[in-house]
Enzyme design. Structure first.
Site, PDB file in Angstrom:
ATOM      1  N   LYS A   1       0.810  -1.400   0.254  1.00 51.80           N
ATOM      2  CA  LYS A   1       0.308  -0.197  -0.398  1.00 51.80           C
ATOM      3  C   LYS A   1       0.841   1.099   0.030  1.00 51.80           C
ATOM      4  O   LYS A   1       0.837   2.155  -1.117  1.00 51.80           O
ATOM      5  CB  LYS A   1      -1.024   0.147   0.951  1.00 51.80           C
ATOM      6  CG  LYS A   1      -1.560   1.551   1.817  1.00 51.80           C
ATOM      7  CD  LYS A   1      -2.936   1.584   2.426  1.00 51.80           C
ATOM      8  CE  LYS A   1      -2.143   1.777   3.681  1.00 51.80           C
ATOM      9  NZ  LYS A   1      -1.388   2.823   3.997  1.00 51.80           N
ATOM     10  N   ASN A   2       1.928   1.420   0.541  1.00 56.49           N
ATOM     11  CA  ASN A   2       2.549   2.794   0.730  1.00 56.49           C
ATOM     12  C   ASN A   2       3.506   2.904  -0.335  1.00 56.49           C
ATOM     13  O   ASN A   2       3.953   3.565  -0.310  1.00 56.49           O
ATOM     14  CB  ASN A   2       3.499   2.425   2.406  1.00 56.49           C
ATOM     15  CG  ASN A   2       2.610   2.858   3.684  1.00 56.49           C
ATOM     16  OD1 ASN A   2       1.303   3.323   3.513  1.00 56.49           O
ATOM     17  ND2 ASN A   2       2.868   2.875   4.378  1.00 56.49           N
TER      18      ASN A   2
ATOM     19  N   CYS B   1      -5.420   8.642   8.947  1.00 59.47           N
ATOM     20  CA  CYS B   1      -5.615   8.166  11.019  1.00 59.47           C
ATOM     21  C   CYS B   1      -4.947   8.542  11.921  1.00 59.47           C
ATOM     22  O   CYS B   1      -4.394   9.929  11.967  1.00 59.47           O
ATOM     23  CB  CYS B   1      -3.725   7.047  11.157  1.00 59.47           C
ATOM     24  SG  CYS B   1      -4.048   5.711  10.188  1.00 59.47           S
TER      25      CYS B   1
ATOM     26  N   ARG C   1       0.669  15.139  13.050  1.00 60.80           N
ATOM     27  CA  ARG C   1       1.890  14.802  11.729  1.00 60.80           C
ATOM     28  C   ARG C   1       0.949  15.815  11.048  1.00 60.80           C
ATOM     29  O   ARG C   1       0.036  15.813  10.142  1.00 60.80           O
ATOM     30  CB  ARG C   1       0.611  13.448  11.727  1.00 60.80           C
ATOM     31  CG  ARG C   1       1.182  11.550  12.148  1.00 60.80           C
ATOM     32  CD  ARG C   1      -0.428  10.877  11.583  1.00 60.80           C
ATOM     33  NE  ARG C   1       0.949  10.598  10.006  1.00 60.80           N
ATOM     34  CZ  ARG C   1       0.774   9.151   9.475  1.00 60.80           C
ATOM     35  NH1 ARG C   1      -0.753   8.498   9.849  1.00 60.80           N
ATOM     36  NH2 ARG C   1       1.270   8.974   8.614  1.00 60.80           N
TER      37      ARG C   1
ATOM     38  N   ASP D   1       4.912   1.015  11.727  1.00 64.15           N
ATOM     39  CA  ASP D   1       3.725   0.440  10.976  1.00 64.15           C
ATOM     40  C   ASP D   1       3.520  -1.798  11.874  1.00 64.15           C
ATOM     41  O   ASP D   1       2.841  -2.538  11.784  1.00 64.15           O
ATOM     42  CB  ASP D   1       2.983   0.444   9.492  1.00 64.15           C
ATOM     43  CG  ASP D   1       3.100   1.699   9.147  1.00 64.15           C
ATOM     44  OD1 ASP D   1       2.824   2.623  10.205  1.00 64.15           O
ATOM     45  OD2 ASP D   1       3.323   1.943   8.148  1.00 64.15           O
TER      46      ASP D   1
ATOM     47  N   ARG E   1      -8.405  -0.301   4.738  1.00 64.21           N
ATOM     48  CA  ARG E   1      -7.684   0.994   4.108  1.00 64.21           C
ATOM     49  C   ARG E   1      -6.602   0.004   3.902  1.00 64.21           C
ATOM     50  O   ARG E   1      -5.833   0.427   2.250  1.00 64.21           O
ATOM     51  CB  ARG E   1      -6.855   1.346   4.795  1.00 64.21           C
ATOM     52  CG  ARG E   1      -8.590   2.755   4.833  1.00 64.21           C
ATOM     53  CD  ARG E   1      -8.439   3.879   5.744  1.00 64.21           C
ATOM     54  NE  ARG E   1      -7.218   4.547   5.828  1.00 64.21           N
ATOM     55  CZ  ARG E   1      -6.114   4.668   6.139  1.00 64.21           C
ATOM     56  NH1 ARG E   1      -6.632   5.059   7.585  1.00 64.21           N
ATOM     57  NH2 ARG E   1      -4.709   4.514   5.684  1.00 64.21           N
TER      58      ARG E   1
HETATM   59  C1  UD1 Z   1       4.280   6.941   6.250  1.00 67.42           C
HETATM   60  C2  UD1 Z   1       3.559   5.592   5.926  1.00 67.42           C
HETATM   61  C3  UD1 Z   1       2.808   5.423   7.320  1.00 67.42           C
HETATM   62  C4  UD1 Z   1       4.604   4.782   8.699  1.00 67.42           C
HETATM   63  C5  UD1 Z   1       5.168   6.074   8.029  1.00 67.42           C
HETATM   64  C6  UD1 Z   1       6.162   5.931   8.731  1.00 67.42           C
HETATM   65  C7  UD1 Z   1       2.556   6.032   3.229  1.00 67.42           C
HETATM   66  C8  UD1 Z   1       1.254   5.908   3.130  1.00 67.42           C
HETATM   67  N1  UD1 Z   1       2.317   5.719   5.014  1.00 67.42           N
HETATM   68  O1  UD1 Z   1       3.564   8.374   6.630  1.00 67.42           O
HETATM   69  O2  UD1 Z   1       2.591   3.912   7.114  1.00 67.42           O
HETATM   70  O3  UD1 Z   1       4.028   5.058   9.134  1.00 67.42           O
HETATM   71  O4  UD1 Z   1       5.522   6.763   6.921  1.00 67.42           O
HETATM   72  O5  UD1 Z   1       7.311   4.865   8.932  1.00 67.42           O
HETATM   73  O6  UD1 Z   1       3.620   5.413   3.491  1.00 67.42           O
HETATM   74  N2  UD1 Z   1       6.799  14.880  10.454  1.00 67.42           N
HETATM   75  C9  UD1 Z   1       6.378  16.082  10.752  1.00 67.42           C
HETATM   76  N3  UD1 Z   1       6.817  16.657   9.873  1.00 67.42           N
HETATM   77  C10 UD1 Z   1       6.294  16.232   8.248  1.00 67.42           C
HETATM   78  C11 UD1 Z   1       6.176  15.197   8.045  1.00 67.42           C
HETATM   79  C12 UD1 Z   1       6.293  14.489   9.133  1.00 67.42           C
HETATM   80  O7  UD1 Z   1       7.423  16.279  11.750  1.00 67.42           O
HETATM   81  O8  UD1 Z   1       6.020  17.563   7.587  1.00 67.42           O
HETATM   82  C13 UD1 Z   1       7.047  13.906  11.585  1.00 67.42           C
HETATM   83  C14 UD1 Z   1       5.294  13.090  11.877  1.00 67.42           C
HETATM   84  O9  UD1 Z   1       4.897  13.600  12.760  1.00 67.42           O
HETATM   85  C15 UD1 Z   1       5.875  11.563  12.476  1.00 67.42           C
HETATM   86  C16 UD1 Z   1       7.378  11.437  11.977  1.00 67.42           C
HETATM   87  O10 UD1 Z   1       7.539  12.814  10.880  1.00 67.42           O
HETATM   88  O11 UD1 Z   1       6.195  11.965  13.978  1.00 67.42           O
HETATM   89  C17 UD1 Z   1       7.243  10.724  10.202  1.00 67.42           C
HETATM   90  O12 UD1 Z   1       6.300  11.065   9.429  1.00 67.42           O
HETATM   91  P1  UD1 Z   1       6.084  10.552   8.295  1.00 67.42           P
HETATM   92  O13 UD1 Z   1       7.126   9.975   7.916  1.00 67.42           O
HETATM   93  O14 UD1 Z   1       6.110  11.392   7.217  1.00 67.42           O
HETATM   94  O15 UD1 Z   1       5.418   9.507   7.871  1.00 67.42           O
HETATM   95  P2  UD1 Z   1       4.258   9.126   6.923  1.00 67.42           P
HETATM   96  O16 UD1 Z   1       4.700  10.172   5.355  1.00 67.42           O
HETATM   97  O17 UD1 Z   1       2.578  10.642   7.445  1.00 67.42           O
END
Ligand code: UD1
Length: 430
Positions: free
Chosen positions: A22-23, A125, A130, A315, A407
């Site tokens: 999915k990711n 979620c 986030r 995850d 999902r």
């Molecule tokens: C992706 C995955 C999700 C997984 C996560 C971490 C997809 C579709 N989703 O989510 O399943 O749990 O990686 O492996 O691939 N953060 C910030 N600012 C930002 C972006 C992120 O502070 O602009 C923080 C987030 O709040 C979190 C951390 O960085 O604490 C990691 O988030 P991130 O790696 O961005 O996760 P996603 O890409 O949303």
């Protein structure tokens, strides 16, 4: 609303085919916005999130078509063709984005291709706050002007994006993907330091390169992207879902069973495999994938800390916690990637688990047995941890609000039932 009912206690034995990730699929789908030619993705998983993103892309002007028959009669393994001949709308509306946080991945491609984008701030979620600040700061470094207005991010780069030097203060999977796609069509070179290294990012980078992009450093934390004027179509197979594979590996362990996961690849989740081995699960490579068997006595608790790849994936944190509630001894589980990702704890405790949370750590003490209960989860991985606990519990467990499961897990009840689980989906109101 559908529910899942499980009568626990059956040992799972058999083979489960692992779907496409999915990711990986979600960012790959948004990459279709970068070209006017057709991007075909094969090994597509059949999931609600894929349908949600397909609807979002369609309203940006992408022609979406599903072709081919799945080998097992479902949708798994089908091919998805996406053609963004013209971008007809650069707005990603709240109604679609709120369903899935990954929708924010249209931002980079839209600005890169169309020079502007208006994207609702995401939902998804309920795990922590986030934010998307890293996505926005990175786009600014590539020359976009960003404004926040009425819950929307408005990004503009009328003269096109330009290469930049981006140093991520924290590792973000989504920001790395969004900016890698944007930088592919920028003028000049971009270097991204402290980039995420998740296998799904490598999959996206390889697909972009096959579309004509010039990305190097794949698999490392420093990516170099030499911008190109245009990208073209390609056909790309989506990598196997390491989180789905990890979840079924835990299903084998929590029922003290023996499952072969067809298509699972060890290099995608070594830290996870190491943890299972230390617990006492016998992990072997087979010609078709990986086999997980509990043939070596009692399982024991092992401490786990989630980290960005190549560390233990966040995850799989909820699922490994469900397993730890059933083994000998104690395990300290520390979540470092997301705040507030312990929503499964009170539900597991209702099933008889012994878990104490203190800040980012949960102390899990194994209990002789869990007992079935009606439970409810608020996010995807939390939901599946309750299914896993239900497989091991004495009596009946009903998991409510399973739209979260749909999902991210394709036909989960069918895959588990085929290996001996007593599990069924019940339609109707919750
Ligand atoms: C992706 C995955 C999700 C997984 C996560 C971490 C997809 C579709 N989703 O989510 O399943 O749990 O990686 O492996 O691939 N953060 C910030 N600012 C930002 C972006 C992120 O502070 O602009 C923080 C987030 O709040 C979190 C951390 O960085 O604490 C990691 O988030 P991130 O790696 O961005 O996760 P996603 O890409 O949303």
């Amino acid at each position: 609303m559908d529910r899942i009912r499980i009568r626990g206690g059956n040992r799972l034995v058999g083979r489960i085919a692992i779907s496409g990730a999915k990711n990986a699929a979600l960012p790959l789908m948004t990459a279709s916005l970068l070209t006017d030619q057709t991007l075909t993705l094969t090994n597509l998983p059949h999931l609600a999130d894929i349908a949600t993103l397909a609807s979002l892309l369609a309203q940006h002007g992408v022609q979406v078509s599903m072709n081919g028959d799945a080998p097992n009669g479902g949708h798994s393994g089908r091919a998805l063709s996406l053609t963004a001949r013209a971008i007809t709308s650069t707005t990603a509306p709240y109604d679609l984005v709120r369903k899935m946080r990954a929708s924010v991945l249209v931002l980079g491609p839209l600005v890169a291709r169309a020079g502007r984008a208006r994207v609702s701030l995401p939902g998804g979620c309920a795990i922590g706050t986030r934010p998307v600040d890293l996505h926005l700061k990175g786009l600014e470094q590539l020359g976009a002007r960003i404004e926040l207005k009425e819950g929307y991010v408005e990004a503009a780069a009328p003269g096109g994006l330009k290469g930049g030097h981006i140093v991520f203060p924290t590792v973000s999977v989504g920001a790395t993907e969004n900016l890698m796609m944007a930088a592919s069509l920028a003028r000049g070179d971009t270097v991204m330091v402290n980039a995420a290294r998740e296998p799904e990012i490598g999959d996206l980078a390889r697909c972009l390169n096959a579309m004509g992009a010039n990305i190097s450093g794949i698999g490392t934390d420093t990516l170099r992207i030499c911008g190109v004027e245009r990208l073209h179509g390609t056909t790309h197979p989506i990598i196997a879902d390491r989180i789905e594979a990890g979840t079924y590996a835990i299903a084998a362990a929590i029922t003290r069973g023996d499952l072969e996961l067809v298509g699972a690849r060890p290099e995608l989740f070594e830290a996870f495999l190491e943890c299972l081995k230390r617990m006492g699960v016998v992990v072997t490579t087979t010609p078709d994938g990986l086999r997980f068997a509990c043939t070596n006595g009692e399982l024991v608790g092992v401490d786990v800390m989630t980290e960005p790849f190549p560390g233990f994936p966040t995850d799989l944190q909820a699922q490994i916690m469900a397993l730890m509630t059933t083994v000998q001894g104690a395990a300290m589980i520390t979540e470092t990637v997301f705040e507030n990702r312990f929503m499964h704890v009170p539900e597991l405790c209702r099933m008889g688990a012994n878990i104490n949370v203190h800040q980012a750590s949960a102390m899990v003490r194994g209990v002789p047995s869990l007992t079935g209960a009606p439970v409810m989860a608020t996010d995807l991985r939390a939901s599946v941890s309750l299914v896993l606990a239900g497989l091991a519990a004495r009596g009946e467990t009903t998991v409510n609000r399973i739209y979260h499961l749909d999902r991210g897990y394709e036909r989960i009840e069918e895959k588990l039932a085929a290996c001996g689980a007593d599990i069924e989906r019940i339609g109707g109101s919750a």
